[in-house]
Design an enzyme around this catalytic site. Structure first.
Site, short mmCIF file in Angstrom:
data_model
loop_
_atom_site.label_atom_id
_atom_site.label_comp_id
_atom_site.label_asym_id
_atom_site.label_seq_id
_atom_site.Cartn_x
_atom_site.Cartn_y
_atom_site.Cartn_z
N HIS A 1 37.07 46.00 77.90
CA HIS A 1 37.18 45.27 76.64
C HIS A 1 37.59 43.80 76.86
O HIS A 1 38.26 43.48 77.84
CB HIS A 1 38.23 45.94 75.75
N HIS B 1 32.24 40.63 73.82
CA HIS B 1 33.33 41.26 73.08
C HIS B 1 34.68 40.59 73.28
O HIS B 1 35.73 41.23 73.19
CB HIS B 1 33.43 42.75 73.39
N SER C 1 39.97 49.66 78.27
CA SER C 1 40.88 48.53 78.10
C SER C 1 41.11 47.80 79.42
O SER C 1 41.15 48.44 80.48
CB SER C 1 42.23 49.03 77.57
N TYR D 1 31.59 51.65 66.44
CA TYR D 1 31.71 52.51 67.62
C TYR D 1 30.75 53.69 67.60
O TYR D 1 30.24 54.09 66.56
CB TYR D 1 33.15 53.03 67.74
N GLU E 1 29.62 49.79 70.11
CA GLU E 1 30.48 50.03 71.26
C GLU E 1 30.48 51.53 71.57
O GLU E 1 31.12 52.31 70.89
CB GLU E 1 31.90 49.56 70.96
#
Length: 787
Positions: free
Chosen positions: A247, A132, A360, A592, A549
């Site tokens: 991520h 990713h 994140s 997602y 995801e």
């Protein structure tokens, strides 16, 4: 200790700690030998370059049309492992330094494998997963919505992925030898928790999950890393694969250099660490006393200690004019290529992605660029605008430093787990795979008060909050996260493309539909309907291959549901030591998967959950079926495969017509050299600019566009760093969009571990003539001194 280990990756460290480092390494290596025991499997690992076009191609991930590749931060790779029972089944797992897997890439890889190996490797037992990164070339997926910003299909991006994946699997197949596998998520003195590499970027959605469920978990993201250690019976450790959720967005939406982001960086760090610090042998000339090749930069003796003599020597080597080169020269000069031992497989380390949907790496939090204050909690806006809200990485404002830090943190934890891995995998190798149409799937839900009800998933659709982006990469206009209403203007714009009917609106509720992608079919399908789901088993270790995801809580629910099926089977094959990991973004991509509760909030992740509010329940239901079939040894229906849309692809990307240089200049000539009689200190940056050509002419796969060489003796130049090193950046530019002229700027940030001596910088490339001929070239800077 790990700060010292990281020095081989262009970090800055104190030489006074060297003795402590080597003492620690001896203890660790002695410990690693104690876990080697009788093998139950054949194991093989492989790795191959998949870097792709480093110019003109839009990057995949942020959907930012202005984010166009123009150079290389470090190269991308496909890393594979194969595990086989000597007389039984086998599984293949491929980890890509790419944004995600692609259904079309998977189809073509399987076709090639079947042509080569028959039915040995099929869609049933091969999993292809992406890390990713948002800094890789796009244009390789087959559905329209993922190809808009790349101006359609990019054949070069697609081909290099298919070729690289196939070659990495071939390597792994040819390396198959008896070996053992160890799993670890507990490092002895500490757990496998990695606390400082991830935060939840949609906490308001996470808080909508039941409080009773949230109380079961210490954090609002998964902090645990799970690692597999592969040990060859003869050669010892040959690789490691780990799964951790964060991520690939340490590099921002304005970055234009191809990069594996934090996970790609971690893989480089660990592979180089092992090459320097592996198991010892008697040959200390070509390798360390541990029997593994060391980085060249660590075996060059420091033969010069007089700076005046070094300067005098350097002045005798002025920049060389650009000259013709063979196609293989850049490959031959690669640092890592030169280090490999022909008879021994290279160490392969992969940092895989898992349920990263709301996770994140920008761990400092999200702040407004205008005020410096935290963004609005519920909508991630600043004064009502999403464009001003950005997450900050630990190296803020330097995204390269943030990438290094988050990569290093994962690398440190992986080494810790690797060195202490002692639980050996035992048991069968098996797999189950099926194709499911998620656009109209019936899902049976258990009611709270008892009984059940049947609901359905929906054709794919994206909500208004999708266009708002995230704090890792905000969107534009007046969209915002948490929007469950939409607005009249954008509904009018939407209706030009496709107006969703009442059935679709009701099915997707409370998501206000911005793009009804599942029902858009012109010029071909805009989004997938049929998805692959897959379970791979290696003893007590189970991989769930998911094509999207999953958010943190979605992943937890899926893992728990599958583990419950496995451990309650009653046949004793699975117990409390069963390990279940999710491999995200695998085999294809469908955006997602949020929980039902998160879906109600309609943050970015909920708005990007394509198949409606019951998407997660559908996954859980179907994976439970696969797990049940796995336990009982029963087959599952293959399902209707997804379409192969290769022949329908459209590309609007302008090809390279020709390259040229100014009158009197050759390709490879230096445009801006190092200053005469230069001495640079470690930690400073050396910059050289060359007359160049478009990198799309030849990707120099398994080669390099940039190289730092060190002088040995009077006239021997030894490769030290190439464009796969974190400290060397290859930047490409042209004076205007349609100009045939271009330049390559090579920046070397001199690592603290570099030996004093005389250095130079080289550039490799390939130019295209007006008639289409390709000519390879090279050039070098003047020599300079590193003191």
């Amino acid at each position: 200790m790990m700060e010292l280990l990281a020095s081989i990756h262009c970090y800055f460290w104190s030489p006074s700690r060297t003795i402590c480092l080597w003492m620690s390494l001896v203890l660790l290596l002695q410990y690693s030998k104690t876990v080697i025991s009788k093998s139950d499997y054949l194991i093989g690992l492989g790795s191959y370059d998949i870097t792709g076009p480093a110019a003109d191609v839009n990057m995949m991930g942020y959907a930012n049309a202005e984010q166009i590749a123009s150079g290389i931060h470090f190269r991308l790779r496909a890393r594979s492992f194969i595990v086989a029972e000597p007389q039984g089944k086998r599984v293949v797992f491929v980890n890509l330094d790419a944004c995600m897997a692609s259904q079309l890439v998977t189809i073509k890889v399987i076709e090639r494998l079947k042509a080569r190996y028959g039915e040995l490797y099929t869609e049933q037992n091969v999993a292809i997963s992406g890390i990713h990164t948002h800094a890789g070339p796009g244009g390789y997926l087959q559905y329209v919505v993922y190809l808009i910003t790349s101006l359609g299909f990019v054949r070069q991006s697609f081909d290099v992925l298919v070729d690289g994946i196939e070659k990495s699997i071939i390597q792994a197949h040819e390396n198959l030898r008896p070996g053992s596998i160890f799993v670890n998520k507990d490092s002895g003195f500490s757990t496998g928790e990695l606390l400082d590499a991830s935060v939840n970027r949609s906490p308001s959605a996470y808080l909508n999950n039941p409080a009773s469920e949230r109380r079961k978990h210490k954090y609002d993201v998964d902090k645990e890393m799970t690692l597999l250690k592969f040990v060859d019976d003869q050669w010892g450790p040959v690789g490691s694969f780990n799964w951790f959720a964060t991520h690939g967005t340490s590099m921002s939406r304005t970055n234009s250099l191809i990069s594996g982001d934090n996970k790609g960086a971690a893989a480089r760090f660990m592979e180089d660490w092992f090459e320097k610090n592996g198991i010892k042998s008697s040959d200390t000339n070509e390798s360390g006393s541990d029997g593994l090749p060391r980085r060249v930069s660590n075996i060059i003796p420091n033969i010069h200690d007089d700076n005046n003599k070094l300067l005098e020597l350097a002045t005798s080597f002025r920049s060389s004019p650009g000259s013709p080169a063979t196609q293989t020269m850049s490959v031959a000069r690669r640092v890592r290529g030169a280090l490999k031992q022909a008879e021994k497989p290279g160490f392969v380390s992969a940092f895989c992605q898992t349920n990263c949907g709301d996770v994140s790496p920008n761990v400092l939090g999200a702040f407004c660029t205008d005020t410096g204050l935290p963004c609005d909690f519920n909508h991630s806006t600043c004064g009502g605008k999403n464009e001003l809200c950005y997450g900050r990485g630990p190296g803020y404002p330097d995204e390269f430093e943030s990438t290094r830090i988050i990569g290093e943190r994962q690398f440190r934890k992986a080494v810790d787990l690797f060195e202490k891995a002692s639980e050996q995998l035992k048991g069968e190798v098996d797999y189950r795979h099926t194709y499911i149409d998620f656009s109209q799937l019936e899902v049976t839900l258990t009611k709270v008060g008892g009984g059940s009800e049947v609901v359905k998933t929906c054709p794919a659709a994206m909500g208004f909050a999708f266009a708002a982006g995230t704090t890792d990469g905000p969107g534009a206009f007046d969209f915002k996260q948490g929007d469950d209403q939409g607005n009249p203007f954008w509904r009018l714009v939407r209706d030009v493309l496709k107006t969703p009917d009442k059935k679709q609106v009701d099915c997707q509720h409370p998501k206000p539909i911005l793009l009804d992608t599942g029902e858009m079919k012109q010029p071909y399908d805009w989004a997938p309907s049929v998805l692959p789901i897959q379970i791979l088993r290696i003893g007590q270790f189970v991989i769930l291959s998911v094509p999207g995801e999953f958010t943190t809580m979605s992943g937890r629910r899926l893992r728990n549901a599958v583990k419950t099926v496995l451990t309650r089977s009653g046949n004793g094959e699975f117990g409390s030591n069963t390990h279940v990991v999710i491999a995200g973004l695998t085999n294809t991509y469908s955006q997602y998967v949020a929980t039902l509760e998160e879906y109600q909030v309609q943050r970015y992740e909920g708005a990007s959950t394509l198949y409606g509010p019951h998407t997660l329940s559908a996954y859980i239901q179907e994976f439970q079926k696969l797990a049940t079939a796995l336990i009982k040894g029963q087959p599952v229906e293959a399902g209707m495969p997804p379409p192969d849309l290769l022949q329908k692809q459209i590309s609007l990307l302008t090809p390279v017509i020709m390259d040229s240089t100014p009158a009197g200049k050759n390709f490879g000539d230096v445009s801006s050299d190092v200053p005469a009689n230069s001495t640079f200190k470690r930690g400073s940056t050396v910059t050289v600019v060359f007359w160049s050509s478009c990198p799309r002419n030849d990707l120099l796969t398994e080669g390099t566009f940039a190289l730092v060489e060190m002088l040995q003796g009077k006239d021997t130049w030894t490769p030290m760093y190439d464009d796969d090193d974190f400290c060397l950046r290859f930047k490409w530019s042209r004076p205007s969009k349609l100009s045939p002229q271009s330049k390559a700027t090579i920046e070397w940030i001199i690592p603290s571990s570099s030996s004093p001596g005389v250095y130079r910088i080289r550039h490799f490339g390939a130019s295209k003539g007006l008639m289409g001929s390709i000519r390879h070239f090279t050039g070098s800077s003047s020599a300079f001194v590193v003191a």
